[in-house]
Design an enzyme around this catalytic site. Sequence first.
Site, mmCIF file in Angstrom:
data_model
loop_
_atom_site.group_PDB
_atom_site.id
_atom_site.type_symbol
_atom_site.label_atom_id
_atom_site.label_comp_id
_atom_site.label_asym_id
_atom_site.label_seq_id
_atom_site.Cartn_x
_atom_site.Cartn_y
_atom_site.Cartn_z
ATOM 1 N N GLU A 167 1.252 -1.018 0.264
ATOM 2 C CA GLU A 167 -0.140 0.006 -0.164
ATOM 3 C C GLU A 167 0.671 0.905 0.108
ATOM 4 O O GLU A 167 0.837 2.305 0.739
ATOM 5 C CB GLU A 167 -1.133 -0.432 1.607
ATOM 6 C CG GLU A 167 -2.012 -0.968 1.021
ATOM 7 C CD GLU A 167 -2.698 -1.133 1.906
ATOM 8 O OE1 GLU A 167 -4.498 -1.678 1.839
ATOM 9 O OE2 GLU A 167 -2.210 -0.947 3.227
ATOM 10 N N GLU A 272 -6.039 -6.797 -1.851
ATOM 11 C CA GLU A 272 -6.318 -6.940 -1.048
ATOM 12 C C GLU A 272 -8.021 -6.817 -0.739
ATOM 13 O O GLU A 272 -8.806 -5.376 -1.395
ATOM 14 C CB GLU A 272 -6.214 -6.214 0.136
ATOM 15 C CG GLU A 272 -4.850 -6.297 0.745
ATOM 16 C CD GLU A 272 -4.101 -5.838 1.914
ATOM 17 O OE1 GLU A 272 -4.940 -5.337 2.217
ATOM 18 O OE2 GLU A 272 -3.419 -5.557 1.647
#
Length: 373
Positions: A167, A272
């Site tokens: 991320e 995710e």
Amino acid sequence: MIKRILFLLSIVIIISCSGDDHSNRHVTEETQKFYKGMDLSFQSELDSYNIQYKDQNNNAIDLLDYVTSKGSNLIRLRLWHTPEGGFNSLEKVKQYALKIKSTGADFLLDIHYSDTWADPANQEPPLFWSTLTNSEIKNAIYEYTKKVISELKEQGTTPTIVQIGNETNSGFLWDYGKIWNEFDNNWLQYIALSNTAEKAVKEIDPNIKTMIHVAGINFARFFFKKFEESGGNYDIIGLSYYPQFHSKNLNQIKNDLSFLAVTFNKNILLTEISYPFTFNWNDNLNNFIGDQSQILNEFPATPDGQKDYLEWIIKTLKEIPNNKGLGFCYWAPDWVAFEGNENTYSNGSSWENQCIFDFEHKVLKVIEVFSSD
């Protein structure tokens, strides 16, 4: 006729690659598979508690063998540099990678480049690297990445995909590769570090696909434009999508995914995702999701709603233009409530209502989606 030609071409490709160690493991344009993956990184810790997962008939199962037999064909593992307690260490990753190989599933390695959680608000470099100069940190990234990939390859568990940072909306390895707030003009430095890791991966095995992973589908429009303009190298766009944080507009999600596919011409993996099957809880630790305002109106927090949501995810990915929807990875489907010690998540999980197992650790009907076409 066209379908017949394409079929024959795929057979030729498979036969010609049959002697290559990577023929059944690496993603190619000609033999691209659709991934229905799971992130099982918590097994590094949960395995020691002997949690008994169960199938739909209440029979005891081995988690990894079971989910791969039901169609999960990609397993993601996070890697921390020098983690406290040893969880998610290279040694733990190597051990679980051997188990993944035995199932025939592909392996996605998520290198955080940190000793702990890395995300848009947290990108702490490993303690051993915290005092390095810019040139020293670049060399450390290169040597560490080569070591990791080399050791995995040597034991016969070369990852199919390697994720360079986790991320990385705000870059990674703060402040060396930070691209947030006062570091908005630091893109070239971030790219230099990211490309160094990418180079190390490719030097060990050029067949490995590299992925850059950010949180939020809409944000990815801006990020990957800047990433490519700054000279960033990568193969796959990786995205986190959690409705409570990113968007509840399903049409907008579809439009953004199409935009990314057409604009950047890269395969897209929803790295995710997850969804609750209830708002209830099974321990004393607060959960990430607990009320209707955090989820989608189209899909209730029920076992059926969870299954329907994942079916929508798959349908949306398969409708991405130019066949660029590579698949998804369900995050922490196994992070059930458990009895630990005082230093372990307050004896529980903040995710048990988003697992694919109920509070009795029996698999939910969402597992059926993994085996569907």
